[in-house]
Motif scaffolding. Sequence first.
Motif, short mmCIF file in Angstrom:
data_model
loop_
_atom_site.label_atom_id
_atom_site.label_comp_id
_atom_site.label_asym_id
_atom_site.label_seq_id
_atom_site.Cartn_x
_atom_site.Cartn_y
_atom_site.Cartn_z
N MET A 34 0.85 -1.20 0.04
CA MET A 34 0.01 0.01 -0.05
C MET A 34 0.92 1.22 -0.04
O MET A 34 0.32 2.10 0.34
CB MET A 34 -0.89 -0.03 1.05
N ASN A 35 2.04 0.95 -0.13
CA ASN A 35 3.05 2.29 -0.02
C ASN A 35 3.78 2.54 -1.44
O ASN A 35 4.09 1.74 -2.31
CB ASN A 35 3.96 2.01 1.20
N GLY A 36 4.04 3.79 -1.71
CA GLY A 36 4.73 4.23 -2.93
C GLY A 36 3.91 4.17 -3.98
O GLY A 36 2.65 4.17 -4.27
N SER A 37 4.43 4.68 -5.33
CA SER A 37 3.83 4.75 -6.57
C SER A 37 3.88 3.50 -7.20
O SER A 37 3.05 3.35 -8.18
CB SER A 37 4.56 5.88 -7.52
N VAL A 38 4.88 2.74 -6.76
CA VAL A 38 4.54 1.15 -7.79
C VAL A 38 4.63 0.34 -6.42
O VAL A 38 5.25 -0.06 -5.59
CB VAL A 38 5.94 0.83 -8.35
N ARG A 39 3.23 -0.55 -6.65
CA ARG A 39 2.88 -1.29 -5.59
C ARG A 39 2.64 -2.60 -5.92
O ARG A 39 1.75 -2.96 -6.68
CB ARG A 39 1.50 -0.88 -4.92
N PRO A 40 3.61 -3.82 -5.59
CA PRO A 40 3.48 -5.16 -6.03
C PRO A 40 2.35 -5.59 -5.41
O PRO A 40 1.82 -5.24 -3.93
CB PRO A 40 4.74 -5.74 -5.57
#
Length: 372
Positions: A296-302
Amino acid sequence: MNTKLLESLFFILIFFTTEVNARNIEWLNGYIVNLSNDTITGILGYRNGEGDWQECLFKETISSASTIHYTPEEILSYGYENGLTYTSKKVDVPSFNKKVFVETLLIGTIDLSYLKIANCPEHPDGITFYIAETTSGRMLRLDEDKNLKTGKLTKQQNIAKLKFLFDQYPELTPKIENIKIERESLINLFKDFHKIICSDFTCMTYKEGKSSRRWWITPRIGGSINHFETNGWNPGCTVGGYTTTNLSKFTNRFVLNIGLDFNLSPSYPYIVGYECIKKGWSYIFTNFFSLESRSMNGSVRPFFEIGLHQNYIIAREYKVNNPAGYYNLGIMAGTGIYLHLKKCEFPVRLQYYYGRKADMFTLTIGYTFKLK
């Protein structure tokens, strides 16, 4: 194309994504209450039981480089804007005696709390139970009855404890005898008790707020490669979409996906033992249900997902009017990333569908709309 190699690479990617998500901390707006009873707002790290019970992770802002770790001895409580509140409490019940952070569900004449400890070195099997605490400080432990072997006995013990706790209020007995030891049921029972002793609820100073179910829909498009029994891997295109709803009350980290796709491939799926021409088209309608865990964090979320699928495959040979159709059922798994850009989200999703009659990989990109 080597089928075994494709499958091995895919599941290595799934394992890597799972490890990333397992270590993930979700940063949410919240506050702490220090020992002087002052409230300080900031950003808190939510881990869904993976340490929330023993420390609070606090940042002044989301961009702060340093993280402050507060123990139950250092603050009175902490909470999130979405309504989840943790209180520092010395829990003294059978098989557990320690000062920890517990989830506060209701505060009143009798308090109701919840302790969730996920797998960790100190508690390798994890611990989850509810705590009823009277004004005298006496605590009752109410265990969740999820174990199939001991569930019946646990349920009987919980009913006996609740009858003892509310022995002066026989009007609660029917509800106690049929209660399920889970969050909403217990909150409603304790709320009914407080309604009996003070109809205006003045004796109940806090109750965990309700959170409505959230829904999203994602149309998508992409490519595929499919494998029909013995005729190798064949390219195709995919169009479809899926709806998503949250499984957790307080976070979108764990969700359920329900999808429907249409796949078109210029290959004819033939069945061994039947004479046919290996030229034509295949049309595949795929319905899938998957459980997903996402960062749920950052602009790229695996993220990764696992579930079941069913599809109906229509095979049409060139210049033949009557197509052949057959049903395929199996398991599926997926991984990918969410490209989170301000108020919009683009999921890039790689999925593998395994079935008795056909296998298929799809790679798609979509756009997510929030419905509710």
